[in-house]
Design a protein around this motif. Structure first.
Motif, short mmCIF file in Angstrom:
data_model
loop_
_atom_site.label_atom_id
_atom_site.label_comp_id
_atom_site.label_asym_id
_atom_site.label_seq_id
_atom_site.Cartn_x
_atom_site.Cartn_y
_atom_site.Cartn_z
N ALA A 1 -13.62 -25.67 -48.06
CA ALA A 1 -13.88 -27.11 -48.18
C ALA A 1 -13.86 -27.77 -46.80
O ALA A 1 -14.68 -28.63 -46.50
N TRP A 2 -12.94 -27.36 -45.95
CA TRP A 2 -12.85 -27.89 -44.58
C TRP A 2 -14.14 -27.65 -43.81
O TRP A 2 -14.57 -28.47 -43.02
N LEU A 3 -14.78 -26.51 -44.06
CA LEU A 3 -16.01 -26.17 -43.37
C LEU A 3 -17.25 -26.69 -44.08
O LEU A 3 -18.37 -26.42 -43.67
N GLY A 4 -17.05 -27.43 -45.17
CA GLY A 4 -18.17 -28.10 -45.83
C GLY A 4 -18.77 -27.38 -47.02
O GLY A 4 -19.81 -27.78 -47.52
N ARG B 1 -6.31 -17.70 -53.01
CA ARG B 1 -7.37 -18.56 -53.56
C ARG B 1 -7.24 -19.99 -53.03
O ARG B 1 -8.23 -20.63 -52.68
N GLU B 2 -6.00 -20.50 -52.94
CA GLU B 2 -5.78 -21.86 -52.42
C GLU B 2 -6.20 -21.95 -50.96
O GLU B 2 -6.82 -22.92 -50.54
N GLU B 3 -5.86 -20.93 -50.18
CA GLU B 3 -6.22 -20.93 -48.77
C GLU B 3 -7.73 -20.87 -48.60
O GLU B 3 -8.31 -21.59 -47.78
N LEU B 4 -8.38 -20.01 -49.35
CA LEU B 4 -9.85 -19.91 -49.29
C LEU B 4 -10.49 -21.24 -49.67
O LEU B 4 -11.40 -21.70 -49.00
N THR B 5 -10.00 -21.85 -50.74
CA THR B 5 -10.55 -23.13 -51.18
C THR B 5 -10.39 -24.20 -50.10
O THR B 5 -11.33 -24.93 -49.78
N PHE B 6 -9.21 -24.26 -49.49
CA PHE B 6 -8.97 -25.24 -48.43
C PHE B 6 -9.89 -24.99 -47.24
O PHE B 6 -10.57 -25.90 -46.76
N GLY C 1 -20.15 -22.77 -53.77
CA GLY C 1 -19.93 -21.80 -52.70
C GLY C 1 -18.51 -21.25 -52.73
O GLY C 1 -18.30 -20.05 -52.51
N ILE C 2 -17.55 -22.12 -53.01
CA ILE C 2 -16.16 -21.67 -53.11
C ILE C 2 -16.00 -20.72 -54.29
O ILE C 2 -15.39 -19.67 -54.18
N ALA C 3 -16.58 -21.07 -55.44
CA ALA C 3 -16.48 -20.21 -56.63
C ALA C 3 -17.13 -18.86 -56.36
O ALA C 3 -16.60 -17.81 -56.76
N ALA C 4 -18.27 -18.83 -55.65
CA ALA C 4 -18.92 -17.56 -55.33
C ALA C 4 -18.03 -16.70 -54.44
O ALA C 4 -17.91 -15.48 -54.63
#
Length: 115
Positions: A97-100, A89-94, A105-108
């Motif tokens: 977010a890096w890609l904007g 989850r942390e990696e996905l969030t990072f 969108g992150i929660a989805a």
């Protein structure tokens, strides 16, 4: 010779650098330094032809850029950009977010991947 003029490069919505110009003669070396996320690897990827810049030119003396890259640039990447110490989850969030991506969108993505 490598000549870079007015180069601008973005990743997602983030501008890494704007109006970068430099010139390197054959056999000349340069050290590329900066903080994580500053655009060092992205610049190298653009020089190698893996990324298309938003603006500016990359030119090789007396050679077509595609031919110069094929004959003279050798890409040796570093370790994966994924950080093994992060939870999924942390990696996905990072990365998102890096890609904007925004928080929705992150929660989805977290919901779809059941993280």
């Amino acid at each position: 010779m490598l000549t870079v003029t007015g180069l601008t490069l973005s990743r997602g919505e983030r501008v890494l650098f704007r109006d970068l110009s430099l010139s390197l003669a054959a056999g000349e070396a340069v050290a590329l330094t900066g903080a994580n996320g500053a655009g060092k690897t992205s610049l190298l990827r653009a020089l190698a032809g893996f990324l298309r810049p938003d603006a500016g030119t990359i030119a090789f003396a007396d050679a077509d850029p595609a031919e110069a890259r094929r004959r003279h640039i050798h890409w040796l990447g570093h370790l994966d950009g994924l950080k093994g110490a992060r939870r999924a989850r942390e990696e996905l969030t990072f990365q998102a977010a890096w890609l904007g991506a925004d928080a929705a969108g992150i929660a989805a993505a977290v919901d779809v991947l059941a993280l």
